[in-house]
Design a protein around this motif. Structure first.
Motif, mmCIF file in Angstrom:
data_model
loop_
_atom_site.group_PDB
_atom_site.id
_atom_site.type_symbol
_atom_site.label_atom_id
_atom_site.label_comp_id
_atom_site.label_asym_id
_atom_site.label_seq_id
_atom_site.Cartn_x
_atom_site.Cartn_y
_atom_site.Cartn_z
ATOM 1 N N ILE A 70 21.216 -32.070 -30.462
ATOM 2 C CA ILE A 70 20.691 -31.491 -31.718
ATOM 3 C C ILE A 70 21.481 -29.355 -30.513
ATOM 4 C CG2 ILE A 70 18.784 -29.709 -30.801
ATOM 5 C CD1 ILE A 70 18.036 -32.048 -32.375
ATOM 6 N N VAL A 71 21.516 -29.719 -29.737
ATOM 7 C CA VAL A 71 22.570 -28.603 -29.226
ATOM 8 C C VAL A 71 23.836 -28.692 -29.695
ATOM 9 C CG1 VAL A 71 23.702 -27.452 -27.584
ATOM 10 C CG2 VAL A 71 21.875 -28.398 -26.959
ATOM 11 N N ARG A 97 20.497 -22.597 -35.001
ATOM 12 C CA ARG A 97 19.289 -22.194 -34.612
ATOM 13 C C ARG A 97 18.281 -23.859 -35.178
ATOM 14 N NH1 ARG A 97 19.749 -20.766 -28.722
ATOM 15 N NH2 ARG A 97 18.389 -22.112 -28.265
ATOM 16 N N PHE A 98 17.588 -24.558 -34.271
ATOM 17 C CA PHE A 98 16.027 -25.517 -35.010
ATOM 18 C C PHE A 98 15.140 -24.758 -34.690
ATOM 19 C CE2 PHE A 98 19.457 -28.685 -34.920
ATOM 20 C CZ PHE A 98 19.350 -28.976 -36.289
ATOM 21 N N THR A 99 13.570 -24.840 -34.626
ATOM 22 C CA THR A 99 12.602 -24.357 -34.260
ATOM 23 C C THR A 99 11.836 -25.591 -33.270
ATOM 24 O OG1 THR A 99 10.935 -25.549 -36.085
ATOM 25 C CG2 THR A 99 12.760 -22.709 -36.444
#
Lengths: 570, 82
Positions: free
Chosen positions: B46-47, B56-58
């Motif tokens: 994810i990072v 950016r993911f929520t």
């Protein structure tokens, strides 16, 4: 990196106050770079208290050499609430503090190893705004007070080292440091991009504890210690002092290096120059450093790798303990290619020299001893001795002319830290390369069937302090020499003969019949391969992994030492 | 950025994170297919996606991801909105 020689292996336990994750991998890289090959134990997520305090078979089996406690300000649950009474706040403070003290005491008791403990970084929010830092019910005040208590404990307990997470967070920038998404989703207490910074700091503390600090700097002159070229620009032309921006930068570099030398780090010159001209640079009225501040001075036209090598030889240290400072990338490249073990920071702009050097952690201080502070004068008097040996033709005459005095000491609280330091950083004159923490040495001191001595040596040029340590255990009528180390400062002074006299004398008095000496070869200790034979012991086992010697005490013994006076603190 | 480009980048990130240059992902690939794919590697993925695509993911988005296809669809949506 694994291709390097001379790795020391260490078992490192990480106890978790939040996700450890990548930190362990990055820490491993930094440790390998410092010559330490780690094996890790990782505690369960956020169970640092339970892992340390309650019976933990896995951790005892792992038998850690060091424990790092990965906590942060997120580990504090119960903060003061606004307008809370002082008494209530005090209770909360003691609750946090006592739980940590319990962790540290339990580790000291069960695992008997050094502890690295994070302090607490500042909080991401401040209910009282700026008043949070000074109001007694301010959460930030609470955090800072806890930190002070941690430091007090660390000052009083030599096995607790603080990793200054608070500084690292500030350095990284608090706004970026706190990554809320990473905390809520993955329980990383700080931004993952700050992991290298934190790991680097932890690795520096670890390598310092295990005796892997750098010992000396080899420093270029032109455009490294002052702006300009002394040979071309002359004394009036070089930039140093408050008149010019560059001059200010170089003055700060000199101030910084002067402070570094106070830690016992030897400053040496490594410059392409005529010595006589190079010297004049230090006559500049703004020069903080003086020619005499340097131990070995190499100002000539030889290649710099040769000069760095010479510096190492004259100081009698390995090149992997030297840091080479030079503004010129080409010179850095030459040294790097020919002496890959030398540490070479990338100095680019003069205004960043101090920052680069300071962030490197080459000289991270953990246990500083009186000997460290005096190390420069040891180096210098050694040089005088080297000059004297050239003047006297017979080496025995030279040794006698030194007027050496050896003082034999039992282990005690005053000499403990130096003993531990010598045990952990000596590589050449080290028969078994066993390492002991101060807790282990204290345990040794409490044993009745043991023999431990340390040896001070002084001569007409100066006091070398404690330079050799010997630890042996007694089994029946046999004395086993488990550890014998000697500082490279006093090689070839026949101190080993004096020490052997002491061992044999003590054994005769205490009805010991046999003395056993052991040698375990490493890449660095070849110098003592035949020590016990030279002392008259008989080799009874000779394999590639160990050699063992025996000495029968019940025979006539003539003292071997003829060159020094011996006293004892009995 | 086309969907193909996104797929290629994501493929590269997977190979990087799992340190396996021969790894080939499909839309159906999920945590059961790659042995090392645990919660920590999930975070690393994810990072890495966030920094590669500058998005950016929520929290909701991250917790609902089921497989590589959903991940790529989400990235496509975010990249093309900006």
């Amino acid at each position: 990196m694994l291709g390097q020689e001379n790795f020391i292996e260490k078992r490192i336990a990480i106890l978790s106050g939040s996700t450890v994750g990548e930190l362990q991998n990055i820490l491993e890289l930094f440790l390998l770079k410092q010559g330490i090959k780690p094996t890790f134990y990782q505690g369960s997520y956020n169970r640092y208290f339970e892992d340390a305090v309650y019976d933990n078979l896995e951790l005892s089996d792992f038998n850690p050499d060091l424990i790092y406690i990965h906590t942060s300000v997120k580990s504090i649950i119960d903060f003061p609430v606004p307008f809370e009474e002082v008494e209530g706040i005090g209770v909360k403070l003691n609750n946090v503090l006592n739980s940590f003290i319990k962790v540290w005491e339990s580790i000291a008791h069960k695992y008997n190893c050094p502890i690295i403990q994070n302090n607490f970084e500042a909080l991401p929010q401040r209910i009282f705004g700026n008043a949070d830092v000074y109001r007694e019910d301010g959460a930030l005040h609470f955090v800072n007070t806890l930190n002070q208590k941690f430091y007090e404990y660390s000052r009083a307990n030599s096995n607790l080292y603080i990793n200054d997470l608070n500084y690292q967070a500030a350095w990284y920038g608090l706004e970026k440091w706190f990554d809320n998404a990473a905390w809520y989703m993955y329980k990383y207490s700080f931004n993952m991009n700050a992991i290298p910074l934190v790991s680097h700091n932890i690795a520096n503390i670890i390598k310092s504890i295990f005796g892997k600090n750098k010992k000396a700097l080899a420093i270029d002159l032109d455009n490294t210690l002052w702006g300009g070229v002394i040979g071309d620009d002359g004394l009036d032309g070089i930039e140093l002092g408050v008149e010019t921006p560059k001059g200010m930068a170089y003055t700060d570099i000199q101030k910084y290096l002067k402070s570094v030398s106070k830690l016992g780090i030897a400053l040496n010159i490594c410059s392409k120059n005529e010595e006589i001209i190079a010297k004049t640079g230090f006559n500049h009225e703004s020069s903080i450093l003086k020619w005499d501040d340097f131990v070995v001075t190499k100002a000539n036209w030889n290649n710099k790798d040769l000069n760095v090598n010479e510096i190492a030889k004259e100081l009698n240290i390995f090149t992997d303990t030297i840091v080479f400072l030079d503004d010129n990338p080409a010179e850095r490249e030459i040294v790097k290619n020919n002496l890959p073990s030398v540490a070479i920071p990338n100095l680019s702009e003069e205004y960043d020299f101090v920052k680069v050097l300071d962030q490197s952690g080459y000289f991270e201080v953990t246990n500083i001893t009186e000997e460290d502070k005096k190390r420069i004068s040891y180096f210098k008097s050694n040089q005088l001795r080297q000059h004297e040996v050239l003047a006297l033709e017979n080496y025995d005459d030279y040794l006698k002319s030194l007027g050496m005095k050896c003082e034999i000491q039992h282990f005690n609280n005053e000499n403990l830290s130096r003993i531990v330091q010598l045990i952990n950083k000596t590589n050449q004159f080290n028969l078994t390369t066993k390492r002991y923490t101060s807790e282990e040495v204290i345990q040794f001191m409490e044993l009745t069937n043991s023999f431990g001595r340390c040896f001070k040596l002084k001569d007409k040029f100066g006091d070398n302090g404690i330079v050799s340590v010997l630890m042996a255990d007694i089994q029946g009528y046999v004395l086993n020499i488990n550890l014998w180390v000697m500082s490279c400062r006093v090689f070839k002074r026949e101190l080993e003969k004096t020490i052997f006299d002491e061992i044999v004398g003590w054994c005769k008095q205490n009805h010991i019949l046999k003395i056993r000496g052991y040698y375990y070869p490493t890449a660095k200790n070849k110098i003592v391969e035949n020590l016990y034979s030279e002392l008259g012991m008989s080799c009874i086992e000779d394999t590639p992994i160990q050699k063992v010697w025996n000495y029968e005490v019940n025979q006539e013994y003539n003292k071997k030492n003829e060159v020094m006076e011996v006293t004892s603190n009995d | 950025m086309t969907e193909n480009q996104v797929f290629t980048e994501v493929q590269g990130i997977f190979r990087d994170v799992f340190d396996d240059e021969s790894l080939n992902i499909t839309n159906e690939t999920n945590a059961n297919d790659i042995e090392e794919w645990d919660s920590l590697e999930q975070i690393n993925l994810i990072v890495a996606m966030e920094s590669t695509f500058k998005i950016r993911f929520t929290i909701d988005e991250v917790s609902e991801l089921k497989n590589v296809g959903e991940m790529i669809a989400l990235i496509n949506k975010k990249v093309n909105n900006e």
